[in-house]
Design a protein around this motif. Sequence first.
Motif, PDB file in Angstrom:
ATOM      1  N   LYS A   1       0.841  -1.215   0.000  1.00 23.11           N
ATOM      2  CA  LYS A   1       0.000   0.000   0.000  1.00 23.11           C
ATOM      3  C   LYS A   1       0.875   1.263   0.000  1.00 23.11           C
ATOM      4  CE  LYS A   1      -4.252  -1.926   1.627  1.00 23.11           C
ATOM      5  NZ  LYS A   1      -3.891  -3.302   2.018  1.00 23.11           N
ATOM      6  N   SER A   2       1.999   1.195   0.707  1.00 29.77           N
ATOM      7  CA  SER A   2       2.847   2.381   0.842  1.00 29.77           C
ATOM      8  C   SER A   2       3.741   2.555  -0.383  1.00 29.77           C
ATOM      9  CB  SER A   2       3.713   2.220   2.091  1.00 29.77           C
ATOM     10  OG  SER A   2       4.740   3.173   2.090  1.00 29.77           O
ATOM     11  N   GLU A   3       4.137   3.807  -0.638  1.00 28.12           N
ATOM     12  CA  GLU A   3       5.086   4.071  -1.735  1.00 28.12           C
ATOM     13  C   GLU A   3       6.527   3.919  -1.251  1.00 28.12           C
ATOM     14  OE1 GLU A   3       4.293   7.500  -4.104  1.00 28.12           O
ATOM     15  OE2 GLU A   3       2.611   6.297  -4.870  1.00 28.12           O
ATOM     16  N   ASP A   4       6.706   3.930   0.059  1.00 26.57           N
ATOM     17  CA  ASP A   4       8.055   3.850   0.632  1.00 26.57           C
ATOM     18  C   ASP A   4       8.407   2.382   0.863  1.00 26.57           C
ATOM     19  OD1 ASP A   4      10.346   3.885   2.149  1.00 26.57           O
ATOM     20  OD2 ASP A   4       9.683   5.529   3.456  1.00 26.57           O
ATOM     21  N   PHE A   5       9.390   1.885   0.116  1.00 28.58           N
ATOM     22  CA  PHE A   5       9.701   0.434   0.208  1.00 28.58           C
ATOM     23  C   PHE A   5      10.128   0.029   1.606  1.00 28.58           C
ATOM     24  CE2 PHE A   5      14.275   0.063   0.609  1.00 28.58           C
ATOM     25  CZ  PHE A   5      14.762   1.269   0.149  1.00 28.58           C
TER      26      PHE A   5
END
Length: 288
Positions: free
Chosen positions: A182-186
Motif C-alpha cells: 500500500k505504501s510508496e516507501d519500500f
Amino acid sequence: MLTKNRIKSVQHESNVCADIEGFDFNSYSSDDIAIVRQLWLQHGVIRFRDANISDAQQVDFSRHFGEFVIHPKQLQEGGHPTHPEILVISNAMKGGKPSGAMGNSEATWHTDTWFYERPPAGAILRAVQVPASGGDTYFLSTYRAYDTLPGHLRESVTGRQIFFQNVYDKTGKLRLGKAEPKSEDFREWQGIVHPLVRTHGETGRKALYLGGTSEGAWIVGMPLDESDDLLAQLWKHTTGTHEVFVQKWDAGDIMMWDNRCTMHRRDSFDPNSIRIMHRTTTAGERPV
Ligand code: SIN
C-alpha cells in the motif's frame, strides 16, 4: 595444494575458486566428502571439470552438504520433473512453455535468495547442455570485499544492518505469495533485515553482505540518500575487483559455491542456442 589422499585442489589466480581433481562421484567415502567440504570452505568456490554425473548422483552428492532448500523458481517454471531437489535453469522450450527458469537473460551480481530469513549456504550447479559461447558465470569473494574495505567504509559498515524488501523481484515482478504494497516507501514493505557484515558460521571470517541489488535496500536507521550513497560505494568496491573467477562452461562441469562468502553473476547468451543447468541448493544459517 595436495591433500593427504588422491583428492587434489588447484587454486586459480582469482583467489575465489579451485579445481578439485581426483574426486570420484561413483565411489566416495565420508573422508572424501570431508575433504571437499574443507576445500569449499577454504576457497569459497570449487569446480569439478568434466564430472558428467546424473541427476540422481547430483542429488546424492548434494545431500552431504545440508538439507535441501527449495528455490522459489522451483515452484514456478524451474521445477524438475522427477527430482524435486533440482532447480532447472534453462531457455529450452517444451510444449510452448519454458522448461526451466531464467531463459537466456543476464543475471547481475547477487548472492542467492538474500531476501530470505535464512539464505542458503551452498549451491551446486551442473552444466547439462551449454552454448558454444556466452552464458559464462562469474564469481567473487565477499571476504575479500570486506577485508579490503578502506578505513572510512569499514567504519561506516561496522555494526550496521541492511533491510531488503522482498515483495518484488529484480525484474519488478511480484514474488510468489506477495501482494501489492500500500505504501510508496519500500522501507514500509515486507522485507528482511540482515547484518551488512556477516560472520561465516563455519570459518568465523567476516564478509560484506549486499544481497542482490541496491534497489529496495536500505541501511537501517540511515537517511535514505546517505544509505543509497554508501551502498553505491560498497557495490562499486565489491564488484569492481579484478579478482573474479570466470567459468566458461563445458557440459558436465560442476561449480559449487559458498553463498555466505561469495557473489555470482552470469552473462546472457544467444536465445537460439540452448543452455540447460541443474542446480541443487542447501540450507544455511540466519546471517549474524
Ligand atoms: C544462478 O544465478 O544461480 C544461475 C547461474 C548460471 O546460470 O550460470
